[in-house]
Design a protein around this motif. Structure first.
Motif, short mmCIF file in Angstrom:
data_model
loop_
_atom_site.label_atom_id
_atom_site.label_comp_id
_atom_site.label_asym_id
_atom_site.label_seq_id
_atom_site.Cartn_x
_atom_site.Cartn_y
_atom_site.Cartn_z
N TYR A 6 0.83 -1.19 0.00
CA TYR A 6 0.00 0.00 0.00
C TYR A 6 0.88 1.25 0.00
O TYR A 6 1.93 1.27 0.64
CB TYR A 6 -0.90 0.05 1.24
CG TYR A 6 -2.03 -0.95 1.25
CD1 TYR A 6 -3.33 -0.54 1.01
CD2 TYR A 6 -1.78 -2.30 1.49
CE1 TYR A 6 -4.38 -1.45 1.02
CE2 TYR A 6 -2.82 -3.23 1.50
CZ TYR A 6 -4.11 -2.80 1.27
OH TYR A 6 -5.14 -3.70 1.28
N LEU A 7 0.44 2.28 -0.69
CA LEU A 7 1.08 3.59 -0.57
C LEU A 7 0.58 4.26 0.71
O LEU A 7 -0.55 4.04 1.14
CB LEU A 7 0.75 4.47 -1.78
CG LEU A 7 1.41 4.06 -3.11
CD1 LEU A 7 0.86 4.90 -4.24
CD2 LEU A 7 2.92 4.19 -3.03
N ILE A 57 2.14 11.62 -1.04
CA ILE A 57 2.29 10.17 -1.04
C ILE A 57 3.74 9.83 -0.69
O ILE A 57 4.67 10.26 -1.35
CB ILE A 57 1.92 9.56 -2.40
CG1 ILE A 57 0.52 10.02 -2.83
CG2 ILE A 57 1.95 8.04 -2.32
CD1 ILE A 57 0.16 9.61 -4.23
N ASP A 59 7.28 7.92 -0.25
CA ASP A 59 8.14 7.08 -1.10
C ASP A 59 7.79 7.20 -2.58
O ASP A 59 7.73 6.22 -3.32
CB ASP A 59 8.07 5.61 -0.67
CG ASP A 59 8.58 5.40 0.76
OD1 ASP A 59 9.50 6.12 1.17
OD2 ASP A 59 8.02 4.52 1.46
N THR A 60 7.54 8.43 -3.00
CA THR A 60 7.27 8.71 -4.41
C THR A 60 7.97 10.00 -4.82
O THR A 60 8.37 10.81 -3.98
CB THR A 60 5.76 8.86 -4.70
OG1 THR A 60 5.25 9.99 -3.96
CG2 THR A 60 5.00 7.61 -4.34
N ILE A 130 7.10 5.78 -8.42
CA ILE A 130 6.79 5.03 -7.21
C ILE A 130 7.96 4.11 -6.87
O ILE A 130 8.40 3.31 -7.69
CB ILE A 130 5.51 4.20 -7.40
CG1 ILE A 130 4.35 5.11 -7.85
CG2 ILE A 130 5.14 3.47 -6.12
CD1 ILE A 130 3.08 4.37 -8.18
#
Length: 256
Positions: A6-7, A57, A59-60, A130
């Motif tokens: 999951y983001l 978000i 880790d993007t 991502i």
């Protein structure tokens, strides 16, 4: 079996983000005043690619592509030449980031309207790298198959008969050598105009999603309304009973 990833949505950043549809933190359109824009990566005429000021978000790598100088237009109103230049600009940067290999996958999409998940009216698109999720693992060939609307040597347009989320989803498909990119651009403009002006029910919102999948560039266009509770609660998808009427009307109005 590996657990689904999951983001993580960053609420502390989102609370300061302007939202024109919900009248939150909105004093002026942040994309209209170009003198205040920061972290610009590239610019060509009206098109500006910059880092997202509110990267919500985790880790993007989040970028915004501003499409126009003002808030007044929508994609269905662009000229064919304007649309082609926009798509060349956006697809070039999307594929460039994907080819860098820095991210597990790179998504390219557009929100338009109050039901699309977007927060600003000013026409824009987004590119997101991502770190840990590959969107292609969830993609199936059947999501891009359907009733033919238009076909040429370089471009196919259809209406999904097994849509990704349900109801009406249009696909525009070209090879990833990009020979059909001008056709994709022009056909995308037609479909957006149809949804906002001639769809069988009133529609003010849509999403556009791009996929680089099996040596194809695929553009999926979805009109947006309140999500079906069957989809949200049970993962049960639906299709429209008037698929053929939708295709016939679209063909007669835009593809003669």
């Amino acid at each position: 079996m590996e657990k689904e990833k999951y983001l993580v949505f960053l609420n502390d950043i989102n609370k300061d983000k302007p939202n024109e549809f919900k009248k939150i933190n909105m004093k002026e359109c942040p994309f209209c005043n170009r003198e205040k824009l920061t972290d610009i990566i590239d610019q060509k005429g009206p098109f500006v690619l910059l880092k997202n000021k509110y990267p919500t978000i985790k880790d993007t790598y989040q970028l915004v592509l501003i499409e126009t100088y003002s808030c007044d237009n929508d994609m269905g109103q662009y000229s064919a030449e304007y649309m082609q230049e926009l798509m060349r600009f956006g697809v070039k940067h999307w594929l460039r980031i994907e080819e860098s290999g820095e991210y597990k996958s790179v998504i390219f999409y557009k929100n338009h309207g109050p039901n699309s998940g977007g927060s600003l009216k000013h026409p824009h698109m987004q590119i997101v790298g991502i770190d840990d999720i590959d969107y292609k693992l969830k993609i199936k060939d059947e999501y891009f198959e359907g009733i033919e609307v238009h076909k040429s040597d370089n471009c196919l347009v259809n209406l999904s008969h097994r849509p990704f989320n349900g109801f009406t989803e249009f696909n525009i498909i070209i090879s990833d050598d990009l020979y059909g990119l001008n056709e994709l651009s022009y056909n995308l403009k037609k479909i957006v105009h149809y949804l906002l002006n001639n769809y069988f029910v009133k529609c003010d919102s849509f999403n556009i999603f791009f996929y680089h999948f099996k040596e194809k560039i695929i553009c999926k266009v979805m009109p947006r309304f309140t999500s079906s509770p069957l989809l949200l609660g049970y993962g049960i998808k639906q299709i429209s009973s008037c698929e053929r009427e939708i295709v016939d009307k679209l063909k007669s109005m835009y593809f003669q």
